[in-house]
Design a protein around this motif. Sequence first.
Motif: not given
Length: 469
Positions: A35-36, A41-42, A44-45, A74, A102, A225, A304-305, A308
């Motif tokens: 998902e990153f 990058g996460s 959460k998009d 994120n 972040k 997170s 996420d990536s 960060s």
Amino acid sequence: MAVHESVVDAIGGTPLFRLSRLGAGLGAPVYAKAEFLNIGGSVKDRAALSMVLAAERDGLLRPGGTIIEATSGNTGIGLTIVGRQRGYRVIAGVSDRSAAEKSDILRAYGAEVVTAPTALPREHPEHLFNVVRRLADEIPGGWLANQYDNPANPDAHVRTTGPELWEQTGGRITHFVAGVGTGGTITGTGAFLKQVSAGAVTVIGADPEASSYGGGDGSPYFVESIGHFLHPGTAEDLWPESYRPDVVDGFERIPDRESLLTARRLAREEGLLGGPSSGTAVAAALRVARRLGPEDLVVVLLPDSGRSYLSKVFSDDWMRQWGFLEEPRSADDTEPTVRTVLEAAPGRLGRLPAVPADASLGDALALLREVPGGVAPVVLPRRERPFGVSATEVLGSLAAPAVAAALTGGRAAPDGPVTALLGPALPTVGIGHPLSAAREALGADGEAALVLLDGRAAALVHRTELGAP
């Protein structure tokens, strides 16, 4: 090759990668959903786009409005990308404990960043959640996304993440593993997979060991997170409405060290640079896969990536400072470490002399007189500490000479609060620090240092033990 009219159209559709090296020799194959690789990058998009579209549809967000959200980073990044694309002002309230990268990323995308603490009781007016709520009330046209209680958050995963996984695995997925933060990802994805498989898919929550979601004490932890922190002064423990516990069949509780080291292995051995919560999720997935057979298929979500967290998880200095890394700095480094000193006296590790912040000065002095050097940390009061004292719970220090002088001089009473004589926090050293680095941290005048093991204050070490004059 895909062509999009907008970056927003590229949200979702992330690939699966088999963890061929970390998963070697396990009973079941493990695949990671990256998902990153979403545009922000996460994972959460997905929730950000869903929440903005729902708010527009419901008339909560109008042209010229302002999107406001409390975020570990994120969700704020996703909301900023979507919001700025659609012409909105975006204000991101970020925890003072989030990685600095972040906030830099948020500003780069055009957000205004407001930093506020989360290590406060939930009811405290300066808690991050209360700060952003005030902003939403005060700013005309302000809309608080409120990912924790917004149904559009889990709905994003019912509509996108769950169907993608079912299609990508050809319906073969048997176990889904993900962290629980707001709960939107695991709730939405898990609910879809259970529905489409007639209940055959097992959903496993990957949780920091101290998080109260999986049964921990809610004390601080170092994986950002995910998980649920509970300040000891919070009056009512509220869980997010985005999280449905009935969707989760069980938890794997992962210690911080295992999470962080697994994230580093994920990058070095699989070429997947995920954040610390990805380490938590992968560690949990590997545990699950060990118990299964070749007819099973485990999918773990990497939220996420790691870009960060370059100053934290992927920094050897940071990992060593907080007591997560103990390997030598180089192949020819043979200098003794702080652990060497402590192991020379069995029973020292995990037996930290500490003064609770709600203790009286009289009681504190009695404790300090039993401590070599007469100095000890003052920590937040907590009824039980099964995982020890988190370094983030240390408020300062107290020294026996200062307390005795104040009591005999009449400047304080034995039943007075220790906070009246609170001194600066003791210097800290990681358990894997070489003695030369520990002496440097102690300085010329320091009497003792706190030894950190996995982010928790595990012992006191005194200057004479370090070879300091």
